[in-house]
Design an enzyme around this catalytic site. Structure first.
Site, short mmCIF file in Angstrom:
data_model
loop_
_atom_site.label_atom_id
_atom_site.label_comp_id
_atom_site.label_asym_id
_atom_site.label_seq_id
_atom_site.Cartn_x
_atom_site.Cartn_y
_atom_site.Cartn_z
N LEU A 1 3.97 5.86 -8.06
CA LEU A 1 3.76 6.18 -6.96
C LEU A 1 2.15 5.64 -6.45
O LEU A 1 1.12 6.15 -7.30
CB LEU A 1 3.41 7.71 -6.83
CG LEU A 1 3.49 8.43 -5.93
CD1 LEU A 1 5.18 8.63 -6.00
CD2 LEU A 1 3.26 10.19 -5.78
N HIS A 2 2.57 4.47 -5.20
CA HIS A 2 1.12 3.69 -4.73
C HIS A 2 1.60 3.23 -3.59
O HIS A 2 0.51 2.92 -3.55
CB HIS A 2 1.26 2.91 -6.57
CG HIS A 2 1.68 1.21 -5.83
ND1 HIS A 2 3.25 1.54 -6.71
CD2 HIS A 2 2.21 0.19 -5.54
CE1 HIS A 2 3.81 0.66 -6.01
NE2 HIS A 2 2.56 -0.57 -5.54
N ARG A 3 2.36 3.50 -3.41
CA ARG A 3 2.52 2.76 -1.68
C ARG A 3 1.82 3.36 -0.26
O ARG A 3 0.93 4.48 -0.46
CB ARG A 3 4.03 3.10 -1.23
CG ARG A 3 5.31 2.14 -1.97
CD ARG A 3 5.98 1.38 -1.10
NE ARG A 3 4.90 -0.56 -1.62
CZ ARG A 3 5.18 -1.01 -2.39
NH1 ARG A 3 6.94 -0.78 -3.12
NH2 ARG A 3 4.69 -2.20 -2.56
N ASP B 1 8.14 4.85 -6.01
CA ASP B 1 7.76 4.19 -4.64
C ASP B 1 7.66 2.67 -5.00
O ASP B 1 8.02 1.67 -4.34
CB ASP B 1 6.70 4.67 -3.99
CG ASP B 1 5.69 4.54 -4.07
OD1 ASP B 1 5.59 4.24 -5.42
OD2 ASP B 1 4.64 4.77 -3.89
#
Ligand code: UD1
Length: 376
Positions: free
Chosen positions: A211-213, A290
């Site tokens: 998850l990094h967006r 993501d």
């Protein structure tokens, strides 16, 4: 005559795209490669393991730009790239993907009349709130040669008025790397030593999460809601979560650490190297992500993927691959998860030309194109 291709990398997903291209360039006697790293990603974990593991030499030049706002980062890359371009005087520059380094270097080169090659052109999420979407659209507009990974890309480019004579459907260089490195993937047993018992790992009985967006991690409510839903899921299947530095800083800022420290089924790891990630992905029962690249890699591996985004610029992973979009709707996330566990998820097939030979096709086209230009 040997032509010089100046290849640009900046952020983690660029490294595995450029590696097979440099290898294919080295195998020719018509082209030579130079590698420049903008330094957009600079942590050891975000950078060096990739050069070591992918067997590409350290970059010839490192611009060491580091982090900043989009404007600062993009401007800094441009300022530092210009004198290097003057000095190196390549025949062409090659950029990959959609990160700030991609557009920054493409823009500098285009304005100096140095031809630009864009690998992974034509992908569109049609979501202008994604910084990458702006980078994609602009880079494609100023590129001279455009290489695409999937059939939808050609139509997207045609719709934006790009001469399709400059566009070549060659397949996916990231899958070249995946297929080339799969045998060397680090066993999850080694990566998860001390976190999980061997049996669970062997049975592929864990989920992998990335998850990094900004749209998922920068906002407190959204990040908390997602991590809570995933915590619930971790009661059914342990979740392995290598945490991107951007996400780590927001988890700390919003004080969400307790979700992990209190829960031994939610295993938090540092950012992993490429071969560790490949091992973790290939043996996972399911992947939540993501990331753009992971949607493609899971499709190539045949592992079910649940994408925590409202849209994707990689629609072939939905229509042909193992990917399902759920957005940030946590009920949908849970429902698709339950169904995937019950049914094994979408069967999927590997898309056309994701066959390990994309870089060779690219390099052969570049070589012919530069030779034709030299004759003209
Ligand atoms: C960038 C790309 C994104 C890609 C992602 C993969 C853009 C616009 N975004 O996002 O498309 O999916 O890389 O990782 O180019 N940081 C570190 N160490 C590093 C790099 C970053 O700690 O080596 C931290 C910094 O706090 C930084 C933040 O992560 O501010 C974000 O880094 P940045 O490169 O700006 O964007 P990413 O979110 O990594």
């Amino acid at each position: 005559m040997v032509h010089t291709v100046l290849c640009v990398v900046g952020a983690r997903p660029n490294f595995m795209k450029v590696a097979p291209i440099i290898k294919a360039i080295k195998a020719t006697d018509t082209l030579q490669a130079k590698l420049i790293h903008t330094g957009q990603h600079y942590d050891q974990k975000m950078k060096h393991t990739f050069f070591d593991q992918l067997g590409i030499v350290e970059p010839d030049i490192d611009l060491e730009v580091g982090s900043g706002s989009h404007a600062q980062q993009t401007a800094e890359i441009m300022k530092r790239f210009e004198p290097v371009l003057d000095e190196e005087n390549p025949d062409v520059i090659l950029v990959v993907g959609d990160v700030n380094s991609t557009i920054a270097c493409a823009l500098v080169a285009a304005k100096k009349g140095v031809p630009v090659i864009h690998v992974e052109a034509g992908l569109r999420s049609y979501d202008r709130e994604m910084p990458e979407e702006i980078n994609r659209v602009l880079t494609d507009q100023i590129s001279d040669l455009l290489f695409t990974t999937e059939s939808h890309a050609q139509n997207n480019l045609a719709r934006e008025g790009i001469d399709t004579g400059r566009v070549y459907f060659v397949g996916n260089v990231m899958i070249d790397t995946l297929l080339g490195q799969l045998e060397k993937a680090v066993s999850p047993r080694q990566t998860l030593k001390g976190h999980m018992d061997d049996k669970q790992i062997e049975e592929g009985n864990y989920a992998l999460l990335t998850l990094h967006r900004p749209s998922n991690v920068d906002d407190e409510k959204i990040l908390k809601k997602l991590l809570q839903a995933l915590t619930d899921i971790s009661r059914t299947i342990p979740i392995v979560f290598p945490v991107h530095p951007r996400t780590a800083s927001f988890i700390e800022r919003y004080d969400l650490d307790a979700l992990f420290s209190a829960n031994e089924n939610f295993i938090r790891l540092e950012p992993q190297g490429y071969l560790e990630m490949l091992g973790l992905m290939s043996k996972a029962r399911i992947v939540f992500t993501d990331s753009g690249g992971i949607q493609e890699e899971t499709t190539a591996l045949g592992v079910p993927c649940i994408t925590i985004r409202e849209n994707t610029e990689r629609p072939i992973t939905l229509t042909e691959g193992t990917n399902t979009l759920v957005g940030t709707d946590t009920e949908k996330l849970r429902a698709v998860f339950d169904e995937t566990i019950a049914t094994g998820g979408k069967a999927g097939k590997v898309p056309e030309k994701w066959d390990g030979a994309a870089a060779e096709r690219i390099v052969s086209i570049i070589s012919d194109w530069l030779a034709a230009r030299a004759r003209a």
